[in-house]
Design an enzyme around this catalytic site. Structure first.
Site, short mmCIF file in Angstrom:
data_model
loop_
_atom_site.label_atom_id
_atom_site.label_comp_id
_atom_site.label_asym_id
_atom_site.label_seq_id
_atom_site.Cartn_x
_atom_site.Cartn_y
_atom_site.Cartn_z
CB SER A 1 1.02 5.98 7.90
OG SER A 1 -0.28 5.73 8.43
CE LYS B 1 -0.29 1.49 8.50
NZ LYS B 1 0.58 2.70 8.46
#
Length: 267
Positions: free
Chosen positions: A89, A159
């Site tokens: 990701s 993230k």
């Protein structure tokens, strides 16, 4: 005249001091059976203090190992911790299997995450549902507990912070991501990915003490956009942040720092 030597003031024969200094160890006071007299005074005390001062290695080794483990645990708890990247990701900034170091010290001094930082945070709720969890063995659990290896079973995510409390985020199809009305230049996005096309959410306002986060591989990241319609609105509470990832340490060929991109400066 007689051949008697003149007596010294203390009643000993003259020249007695010279005779004493010239005596052999066997003739020294207190020596018997031909043995040397025991050392006296400061030399004797130094020798006594030195006797037995060093422990054998087998006695010192457990103490050294114990100190090292305590130090490693303190470092993990208060300074830095290693984390393993489980998915793609955050490609290409981070690859699956990369090991990163996370700064856990600055939050203790009131520092909060800033735009552009790569952060590790605890699952706000439901973000990792259905994600398989690696079950480490006893040795791996022990090593991860003291910080000598990343944990494989913690429910943590990594993230990039796009916006912080009070910011307005615009994420529309065919457009760049905008923060407070200014478009982001995002060269770190995975080649071929689009900023928001796969999951446009329109305009959102980030609540106080919360973050809006997105993965660098936008088409393969279930980030704030994918949870915008769920309880919590896709926002990450600041209190859930474990720390900022600041460097890739493994593999050696991937070593790199993780600075804040220039597009987030003066935002």
């Amino acid at each position: 005249m007689t051949d008697e030597k003149e007596s010294a003031p203390d009643g000993r024969a003259g020249g007695g001091e010279a005779a004493t200094l010239g005596r052999s160890p066997q003739d020294a006071p207190g020596a018997t059976d031909g043995t040397a007299a025991a050392p006296t005074g400061r030399r004797w005390r130094r020798r006594r203090r030195g006797e037995g001062a060093r422990r054998p290695l087998w006695k010192e080794l457990p103490i050294l190992i114990g100190c090292a483990l305590v130090l490693a645990l303190l470092v993990k708890t208060f300074l830095v911790q290693a984390f393993s990247i489980p998915s793609g990701s955050m490609e290409n900034t981070l690859q699956p299997g990369d090991r990163v170091l996370v700064d856990k010290l600055t939050p203790w001094f009131g520092s909060e995450p800033e735009r552009g930082e790569v952060v590790v945070f605890r699952d706000p709720g439901g973000w990792m549902d259905g994600t398989p969890i690696h079950r480490p063995n006893a040795v791996q659990k022990a090593l991860s507990f003291i910080g000598l290896m990343p944990s494989g079973e913690e429910q943590d995510l990594i993230k990039r912070v796009i916006a912080v409390g009070g910011d307005t985020v615009e994420c529309n199809r065919g457009e760049p991501v905008k923060v407070n009305g200014k478009a982001l230049d995002e060269p770190y996005i995975y080649p071929g990915s689009t900023p928001c096309d796969d999951s446009a959410v329109g305009t959102v306002k980030v609540p106080k003490d919360h973050l809006w986060v997105m993965g660098d591989h936008r088409n393969d990241s279930r980030d704030s956009r994918f949870h915008a319609q769920e309880p919590g609105g896709g926002f990450v509470p600041v209190k859930n942040v474990i720390g900022r990832a600041f460097t890739v340490t493994w593999p050696v060929s991937r070593w790199a720092t993780l600075p804040v991109p220039g597009t987030f400066h003066n935002r």
